[in-house]
Each structure stands twice: as C-alpha cells, then as structure tokens.
Design a protein around this motif. Structure first.
Motif, PDB file in Angstrom:
ATOM      1  N   LYS A  36       0.833  -1.209   0.000  1.00  0.00           N
ATOM      2  CA  LYS A  36       0.000   0.000   0.000  1.00  0.00           C
ATOM      3  C   LYS A  36       0.863   1.253   0.000  1.00  0.00           C
ATOM      4  CE  LYS A  36      -4.331  -1.282   0.072  1.00  0.00           C
ATOM      5  NZ  LYS A  36      -5.291  -0.781  -0.927  1.00  0.00           N
ATOM      6  N   ILE A  37       1.975   1.200   0.723  1.00  0.00           N
ATOM      7  CA  ILE A  37       2.803   2.388   0.901  1.00  0.00           C
ATOM      8  C   ILE A  37       3.947   2.470  -0.119  1.00  0.00           C
ATOM      9  CG2 ILE A  37       4.347   3.573   2.543  1.00  0.00           C
ATOM     10  CD1 ILE A  37       2.412   2.232   4.719  1.00  0.00           C
ATOM     11  N   ALA A  38       4.526   1.331  -0.462  1.00  0.00           N
ATOM     12  CA  ALA A  38       5.684   1.331  -1.366  1.00  0.00           C
ATOM     13  C   ALA A  38       5.279   1.188  -2.824  1.00  0.00           C
ATOM     14  CB  ALA A  38       6.636   0.207  -0.982  1.00  0.00           C
ATOM     15  N   GLY A  39       4.047   0.778  -3.097  1.00  0.00           N
ATOM     16  CA  GLY A  39       3.635   0.526  -4.480  1.00  0.00           C
ATOM     17  C   GLY A  39       4.574  -0.471  -5.115  1.00  0.00           C
ATOM     18  N   ALA A 147       1.571   1.167   9.853  1.00  0.00           N
ATOM     19  CA  ALA A 147       1.797   1.802   8.547  1.00  0.00           C
ATOM     20  C   ALA A 147       2.706   3.025   8.668  1.00  0.00           C
ATOM     21  CB  ALA A 147       0.459   2.198   7.931  1.00  0.00           C
ATOM     22  N   LYS A 148       2.586   3.735   9.784  1.00  0.00           N
ATOM     23  CA  LYS A 148       3.420   4.919  10.012  1.00  0.00           C
ATOM     24  C   LYS A 148       4.889   4.511  10.082  1.00  0.00           C
ATOM     25  CE  LYS A 148       3.797   9.378  11.314  1.00  0.00           C
ATOM     26  NZ  LYS A 148       5.199   9.581  10.960  1.00  0.00           N
ATOM     27  N   VAL A 149       5.185   3.443  10.807  1.00  0.00           N
ATOM     28  CA  VAL A 149       6.564   2.955  10.910  1.00  0.00           C
ATOM     29  C   VAL A 149       7.075   2.540   9.525  1.00  0.00           C
ATOM     30  CG1 VAL A 149       8.063   1.184  11.932  1.00  0.00           C
ATOM     31  CG2 VAL A 149       6.241   2.202  13.309  1.00  0.00           C
ATOM     32  N   ILE A 150       6.195   1.886   8.766  1.00  0.00           N
ATOM     33  CA  ILE A 150       6.574   1.437   7.418  1.00  0.00           C
ATOM     34  C   ILE A 150       6.900   2.646   6.535  1.00  0.00           C
ATOM     35  CG2 ILE A 150       5.728   0.288   5.312  1.00  0.00           C
ATOM     36  CD1 ILE A 150       4.082  -1.583   7.245  1.00  0.00           C
ATOM     37  N   ALA A 151       6.027   3.665   6.555  1.00  0.00           N
ATOM     38  CA  ALA A 151       6.236   4.854   5.726  1.00  0.00           C
ATOM     39  C   ALA A 151       7.517   5.592   6.125  1.00  0.00           C
ATOM     40  CB  ALA A 151       5.033   5.784   5.840  1.00  0.00           C
ATOM     41  N   ASP A 152       7.725   5.769   7.419  1.00  0.00           N
ATOM     42  CA  ASP A 152       8.917   6.484   7.898  1.00  0.00           C
ATOM     43  C   ASP A 152      10.199   5.736   7.536  1.00  0.00           C
ATOM     44  OD1 ASP A 152       7.290   8.409   8.932  1.00  0.00           O
ATOM     45  OD2 ASP A 152       7.487   7.783  11.034  1.00  0.00           O
ATOM     46  N   THR A 166       4.862   9.093   1.729  1.00  0.00           N
ATOM     47  CA  THR A 166       3.983   9.849   2.628  1.00  0.00           C
ATOM     48  C   THR A 166       2.577   9.975   2.044  1.00  0.00           C
ATOM     49  OG1 THR A 166       5.905  11.084   3.382  1.00  0.00           O
ATOM     50  CG2 THR A 166       3.754  12.006   3.935  1.00  0.00           C
ATOM     51  N   ALA A 167       2.506  10.265   0.734  1.00  0.00           N
ATOM     52  CA  ALA A 167       1.193  10.391   0.074  1.00  0.00           C
ATOM     53  C   ALA A 167       0.431   9.056   0.145  1.00  0.00           C
ATOM     54  CB  ALA A 167       1.382  10.832  -1.364  1.00  0.00           C
ATOM     55  N   ASN A 168       1.139   7.963  -0.126  1.00  0.00           N
ATOM     56  CA  ASN A 168       0.495   6.640  -0.063  1.00  0.00           C
ATOM     57  C   ASN A 168       0.042   6.295   1.352  1.00  0.00           C
ATOM     58  OD1 ASN A 168       0.793   6.231  -2.754  1.00  0.00           O
ATOM     59  ND2 ASN A 168       2.547   4.851  -2.576  1.00  0.00           N
ATOM     60  N   TYR A 169       0.873   6.683   2.314  1.00  0.00           N
ATOM     61  CA  TYR A 169       0.511   6.446   3.720  1.00  0.00           C
ATOM     62  C   TYR A 169      -0.800   7.166   4.052  1.00  0.00           C
ATOM     63  CZ  TYR A 169       0.364   7.458   8.705  1.00  0.00           C
ATOM     64  OH  TYR A 169      -0.069   7.631   9.993  1.00  0.00           O
ATOM     65  N   ASN A 170      -0.888   8.440   3.645  1.00  0.00           N
ATOM     66  CA  ASN A 170      -2.109   9.217   3.933  1.00  0.00           C
ATOM     67  C   ASN A 170      -3.338   8.585   3.281  1.00  0.00           C
ATOM     68  OD1 ASN A 170      -0.768  11.094   5.515  1.00  0.00           O
ATOM     69  ND2 ASN A 170      -0.262  12.380   3.753  1.00  0.00           N
ATOM     70  N   LYS A 171      -3.156   8.090   2.067  1.00  0.00           N
ATOM     71  CA  LYS A 171      -4.247   7.428   1.349  1.00  0.00           C
ATOM     72  C   LYS A 171      -4.663   6.145   2.085  1.00  0.00           C
ATOM     73  CE  LYS A 171      -4.985   5.619  -3.141  1.00  0.00           C
ATOM     74  NZ  LYS A 171      -4.155   4.980  -4.171  1.00  0.00           N
ATOM     75  N   PHE A 172      -3.676   5.393   2.534  1.00  0.00           N
ATOM     76  CA  PHE A 172      -3.939   4.132   3.238  1.00  0.00           C
ATOM     77  C   PHE A 172      -4.677   4.386   4.555  1.00  0.00           C
ATOM     78  CE2 PHE A 172      -1.933   0.209   5.458  1.00  0.00           C
ATOM     79  CZ  PHE A 172      -3.010  -0.583   5.104  1.00  0.00           C
ATOM     80  N   VAL A 173      -4.288   5.455   5.264  1.00  0.00           N
ATOM     81  CA  VAL A 173      -4.961   5.790   6.526  1.00  0.00           C
ATOM     82  C   VAL A 173      -6.447   6.063   6.266  1.00  0.00           C
ATOM     83  CG1 VAL A 173      -5.143   7.553   8.356  1.00  0.00           C
ATOM     84  CG2 VAL A 173      -2.924   6.558   7.794  1.00  0.00           C
ATOM     85  N   LYS A 174      -6.748   6.742   5.146  1.00  0.00           N
ATOM     86  CA  LYS A 174      -8.152   6.998   4.779  1.00  0.00           C
ATOM     87  C   LYS A 174      -8.890   5.685   4.541  1.00  0.00           C
ATOM     88  CE  LYS A 174      -7.938  11.615   2.905  1.00  0.00           C
ATOM     89  NZ  LYS A 174      -7.209  12.178   1.766  1.00  0.00           N
TER      90      LYS A 174
END
Ligand code: ZN
Length: 289
Positions: A36-39, A147-152, A166-174
């Motif tokens: 989700k975050i790394a595509g 997911a936050k740890v993964i994105a960071d 960061t953009a993907n993380y925000n999308k995933f949180v939604k």
C-alpha cells in the motif's frame, strides 16, 4: 562512441535511481501494508509462508540468503522473531530492523482459563508471565500505527521517494478509517457478541468492536477432554451458529464442538493475503451468527 558511453552511463544512473528497496516482513498481511505504501518501489519477501504458524516458524536457508540482500526488516514482535532477528543482524549489519509495533500497547492474551482461584495463584508462583497478545495486525486502527513505521522507514531508506511514501501512507490511513467504519457498522447488527475460534488471534479485533473471543486452544494447546466438554456447553449456551477454524491449525476440536452443537465450521484466515477483505468477511460472519 563517447556519446554512446555517456548514454550508457546515464541509463545506469537512472536504473540505480529506480532500484527497488528490498524489504522483508514476517507475515503475509504485512506484505499488504508495505505494498500500500511502497507501491512497486519495493521487493517484498515474507518470512512465514501462508499456511504456517508464525509462532513456531524457522526460516529456510534460501530465506537467509534473501535477508543478506535486504534493506529493511519490518518486525511484528512475534515470539519466534526474536530467535532469528539476532542472527539476521549479524548477517546483514546494514539492514534496518524496524519494529512496527513500537507504538502499540499490547494486551494480555485473551485465553479461556479454567483455573480456580487457587490454581491461578499457583500459576503465578511458577513465575510464568502471561504472554502479550502478538496479533496486532487484525485491528485497522492499530494498523495505522504499523503503517506509520513502514512509511517512515521507507522514506529513510529511500529519501528520493519520501513524498511518494507519505502520500500513499495518507491514502492508506483513509482506507483504514473507511474499513473500520464498515466493520463497526456490520457488527452493529450482531446479536451474539461472542465468537468461538480455535487459535485466539482476534483479541485486538474483539477489543476494538466490543466482542468477546472464546478460545478453543487453552494456553496454546489443544483442549483436554474436560475442557472440550466445557467449550461444548458454552457454545450451546451461547447458541453459537458458527465455530471458527484457521488454516494454520488443526480442525479436529473445532469439528467436534460443531458436531456436538449443530454449529457450522467456518475457516477464517488471520494471515490472509487480501487482508482488508478477510477482516470484513470475518465481521460479516460474526454479524450473521
Ligand atoms: Zn497467532
């Protein structure tokens, strides 16, 4: 000729700029989160294959080779992880080990205890600490923290793509917020708030949605004859229509309880590849109970 060399050099540089981050995770649902975050910017390998239990897994030699090439390891705080993480550290000193559960307060393992007061007392005297529940990936709200740890960590390992992560993380949180709402709405209809499952993986899920998980396993072991009789009594008293089994564990005791009570055996997979769908299906089954 010189121009050609320059072109080749430029292509090489471009390639290295697009080199993927090599990521290793412990369980299959974590692959879902990292994707989700790394595509497509990460190669992801999973340590524990879909059909195995992460609580008693040992890595294969081929996996050790993969680990030697990894940039990041996302741990989930499994008991068996500790055994191999030390080995990994010495094999690959440059690899970043990120604990995705660092910001999560773990709950006690919700098990079905049959100790009377005195036995409970003895139990404590043996000095056995109650194990914390490791199944933190089955609650969408707690997955936000993972997911936050993964994105960071991805941003730290691959700074050029930090904004993308960061953009993907925000999308995933939604998406997780939506999923949480959908599950909560689905479970509003549940009349029976209790569910019985062989291995108690659903403690955080139960806590989040105000359900009660009844474990067939007693302290990590199959129930003894007397305990099985108690479980059958409970299932009858609660009028449970389904008893949950998991593909990583034996079906035998679940089948016995189902046969004795007229309930149906439903297999739910806490390590499913399609994590979101699996969580929602579990909610729907409980709601239909
Ligand atoms: Zn488990």
């Amino acid at each position: 000729m010189r121009k050609l060399i320059l072109v080749a050099f430029a292509v090489l540089c471009a390639f290295s700029a697009f080199a993927k981050v090599n990521v290793v995770v412990t369980i299959v649902p974590q692959k879902f989160f990292v994707e989700k975050i790394a595509g497509d910017k990460a190669n992801i390998s999973v340590m524990v294959p879909a059909g195995s239990s992460p609580h008693s897994y040992e890595p294969k030699p081929k996996q050790m080779t993969e680990l030697s090439k990894a940039n990041i390891y996302f741990s989930i705080g499994e008991t068996s992880e500790h055994v191999w993480l030390d080995k990994f550290k010495s094999m690959n000193k440059k690899m970043l080990i990120a604990d995705t559960t660092a910001a999560i307060e773990k709950i006690e393992m919700a098990e079905h205890h049959h100790h009377d007061e005195e036995a409970e007392h003895d139990h404590e005297h043996e000095g056995e600490a109650h194990e914390k529940d490791p199944h933190v990936w089955l609650d969408p709200i707690l997955v936000m923290k993972q997911a936050k740890v993964i994105a960071d960590s991805l941003s730290a390992a691959d700074r050029a793509n930090a904004a993308f992560y960061t953009a993907n993380y925000n999308k995933f949180v939604k998406e997780l917020t939506e999923l949480d709402k959908t599950i909560a709405n689905t479970l509003k209809k549940a009349i029976v708030r209790k569910f019985m499952v062989f291995h108690p993986s659903w403690g955080y899920f139960a806590k989040r949605y105000k359900l009660e998980q009844i474990s067939v396993e007693i302290e990590g072991k199959a129930p003894k004859a007397q305990e099985l009789t108690e479980l059958i009594k409970t299932a009858k008293a609660q009028k449970l229509k389904v008893i949950f089994a998991q593909p990583q564990f034996s079906m035998k005791d679940v089948k016995t309880i189902a046969d004795e009570t007229g309930a149906k055996v439903v297999v739910i997979n806490p390590l499913a590849e399609n994590w979101a769908e699996s969580l929602l299906n579990t909610a729907k089954t409980i709601a239909g109970n």
